[in-house]
Design an enzyme around this catalytic site. Structure first.
Site, PDB file in Angstrom:
ATOM      1  N   SER A 248       0.818  -1.219   0.000  1.00 12.00           N
ATOM      2  CA  SER A 248       0.000   0.000   0.000  1.00 12.00           C
ATOM      3  C   SER A 248       0.851   1.269   0.000  1.00 12.00           C
ATOM      4  O   SER A 248       0.413   2.318  -0.483  1.00 12.00           O
ATOM      5  CB  SER A 248      -0.928   0.014   1.225  1.00 12.00           C
ATOM      6  OG  SER A 248      -0.175  -0.039   2.426  1.00 12.00           O
ATOM      7  N   GLY A 277      -2.017  -4.133   1.327  1.00 12.77           N
ATOM      8  CA  GLY A 277      -2.129  -5.388   2.056  1.00 12.77           C
ATOM      9  C   GLY A 277      -1.162  -6.464   1.632  1.00 12.77           C
ATOM     10  O   GLY A 277      -1.041  -7.487   2.324  1.00 12.77           O
ATOM     11  N   ASN A 307       3.880  -5.817   5.840  1.00 10.46           N
ATOM     12  CA  ASN A 307       2.637  -6.537   6.136  1.00 10.46           C
ATOM     13  C   ASN A 307       2.907  -7.959   6.630  1.00 10.46           C
ATOM     14  O   ASN A 307       2.039  -8.551   7.289  1.00 10.46           O
ATOM     15  CB  ASN A 307       1.730  -6.557   4.902  1.00 10.46           C
ATOM     16  CG  ASN A 307       1.157  -5.190   4.605  1.00 10.46           C
ATOM     17  OD1 ASN A 307       0.774  -4.458   5.510  1.00 10.46           O
ATOM     18  ND2 ASN A 307       1.122  -4.814   3.337  1.00 10.46           N
ATOM     19  N   ASP A 398      -0.840   7.762  10.214  1.00  9.61           N
ATOM     20  CA  ASP A 398      -1.298   6.602  10.989  1.00  9.61           C
ATOM     21  C   ASP A 398      -0.122   5.769  11.484  1.00  9.61           C
ATOM     22  O   ASP A 398      -0.278   4.615  11.832  1.00  9.61           O
ATOM     23  CB  ASP A 398      -2.262   5.745  10.169  1.00  9.61           C
ATOM     24  CG  ASP A 398      -1.615   5.171   8.902  1.00  9.61           C
ATOM     25  OD1 ASP A 398      -0.443   5.530   8.618  1.00  9.61           O
ATOM     26  OD2 ASP A 398      -2.259   4.368   8.209  1.00  9.61           O
ATOM     27  N   HIS A 401       1.468   4.771   6.959  1.00  9.46           N
ATOM     28  CA  HIS A 401       1.341   5.256   5.589  1.00  9.46           C
ATOM     29  C   HIS A 401       1.752   6.724   5.489  1.00  9.46           C
ATOM     30  O   HIS A 401       1.567   7.492   6.431  1.00  9.46           O
ATOM     31  CB  HIS A 401      -0.097   5.076   5.089  1.00  9.46           C
ATOM     32  CG  HIS A 401      -0.532   3.647   5.056  1.00  9.46           C
ATOM     33  ND1 HIS A 401      -1.226   3.064   6.101  1.00  9.46           N
ATOM     34  CD2 HIS A 401      -0.352   2.686   4.120  1.00  9.46           C
ATOM     35  CE1 HIS A 401      -1.468   1.796   5.795  1.00  9.46           C
ATOM     36  NE2 HIS A 401      -0.937   1.540   4.612  1.00  9.46           N
TER      37      HIS A 401
END
Length: 428
Positions: A248, A277, A307, A398, A401
């Site tokens: 992502s 993801g 991930n 966050d 990201h």
């Protein structure tokens, strides 16, 4: 006294061979907690709905559970980021004697999962949880009534895990929308598995599409769209000189990073092959299914693996094995290209965060994958962090990201390395 002792001893084999966690109600001392992304509620009565906070981030989500007359627990969820039925609260279980040949077994009725996903999780000590995905298998069971499911306990075990005192022995985890019923939950010391599971030792290097409910509707169509994007460059006579591959964070070049992309990379007919993801095995599937075909880039920038940490807190050596396998694939399919392997970007607000520390262990192993001839290593993390190692919401809102500002920093951090490689006279 002797007769009483004999009676008690006669019960020991049964106790040793089977451990009921929920047979119409939780075992004594245990309870079931129903959770969603923003709240939880204990299933004390026949039914419960997880309450919403005053200012919910996911206002349209709904998670509820109920007990049927047959003792089965039904979990209903809609528009949920995560919905769980979690067994907890009892004295930690010693599951070590069950590991070698044991199973966790239950009856499962998938009423609806067309727009949802399912996983099963088992605790493995403090701050440790192992998951087994059940998205595709679960959707195959829609409308087929109650089915008996048995997983080998080894499906949930990783080398070094401690199953001697498990405080949260089982959770049914769902996402999206659906309805699932579970009954007769138990551990058997000797059992026969009815359901396969990934081998954690090879999962990161075994190519497969992303198995997540929130991705299944767009993941393959995006793959096809990327193949069409590459073909459009080829049909127009434009050579793609620069390719980014990843998850992502790479996909974000198309959104928050769009302006930085236009300023720094569009002139190279660059292509961003990032899929939200993705773990190493998902990128590997895409590379083996055409995403590096039909072009001859000068440079491939690779950023993958965070991930593997976030979803399953995978052993760093296994994640690095997956990254190495992707590098091998890139070199095989694009032998003329220089490959820039990036360290995983920082995550978690503070440097002592568990995921930050885990990714640091991966990053420490990555320089050994660079040969200095075709594969080169670069860590842009210091440019994204504050002097004290913390993260700024202005750069990583966050703690994972990038923002528009973050993408600009990332792009500028790559320039001194990429510009010579992408110069018109650079050797192909």
């Amino acid at each position: 006294m002797n007769r009483l002792l004999l009676a008690l001893l006669s019960l020991l084999p049964l106790t040793a061979q089977s451990l009921d966690l929920d047979n119409g109600r939780p075992a004594p001392g245990w309870s079931v907690t129903i959770t969603d992304f923003e709240g939880e509620a204990k299933l004390d009565a026949d039914r419960v709905t997880v309450p919403k906070p005053a200012n919910p981030r996911v206002p349209n989500s709904h998670v509820a559970a109920r007990r049927g007359d047959d003792g089965a627990l039904t979990l209903q969820f809609s528009n949920s980021w995560i919905a769980q039925a979690r067994w907890q609260g009892g004295a930690p279980l010693n599951l070590e004697p069950y590991l070698r040949e044991g199973t966790v077994e239950f009856d499962l009725n998938v009423v609806d999962l067309a727009h949802g996903g399912l996983k099963f999780a088992l605790g493995c000590g403090k701050d440790c949880e192992r998951k087994v995905p059940f998205l595709f298998a679960g959707r195959e069971l829609i409308g087929k009534g109650r089915r008996h499911i048995a997983f080998a306990l080894k499906c949930f075990w990783r080398d070094g895990d401690d199953f001697g005192a498990v405080p949260a022995p089982f959770a049914l985890q769902a996402t999206g929308s659906g309805e699932v019923r579970i009954a007769h939950l138990r551990f058997n010391r000797k059992g026969h598995a009815t359901t396969a599971c990934p081998d954690y030792r090879t999962q990161s290097v075994t190519p497969e599409p992303l198995q997540e409910a929130w991705a299944v509707d767009w993941w393959l169509p995006r793959h096809e769209a990327k193949l069409a994007e590459i073909k459009a460059h080829r049909d127009a006579g434009r050579n793609v000189d620069l390719v980014f591959v990843g998850d992502s964070i790479t996909q974000g070049w198309e959104k928050e990073g769009q302006a930085a992309w236009a300023r720094h990379f569009a002139k190279y007919n660059a292509v961003a092959l990032g899929f939200g993801g993705d773990r190493t095995e998902n990128l590997l599937w895409r590379l083996q299914n055409g995403e590096l075909a039909g072009m001859s880039p000068k440079v491939v920038v690779t950023l993958i693996g965070t991930n593997n940490t976030g979803e399953r807190l995978e052993d760093p050596a296994l994640t690095v094995a997956g990254i190495r396998r992707n590098l091998d694939e890139i070199r095989q399919r694009q032998p003329q290209a220089k490959v820039l392997l990036l360290a995983l970007l920082p995550r978690d607000e503070k440097p002592d965060g568990a995921l930050r520390r885990h990714n640091a262990r991966i990053n420490a192993l990555l320089p050994a994958l660079a040969d200095g001839r075709q594969v080169f290593f670069l860590d842009v993390g210091p440019a994204l962090t504050n002097p004290d190692g913390t993260l700024s919401k202005g750069i990583l809102p966050d703690w994972l990201h990038l923002s528009e500002q973050g993408y600009d920093i990332w792009a500028r951090s790559l320039e001194s390395t990429l510009t010579p490689w992408l110069a018109p006279q650079a050797h192909r």
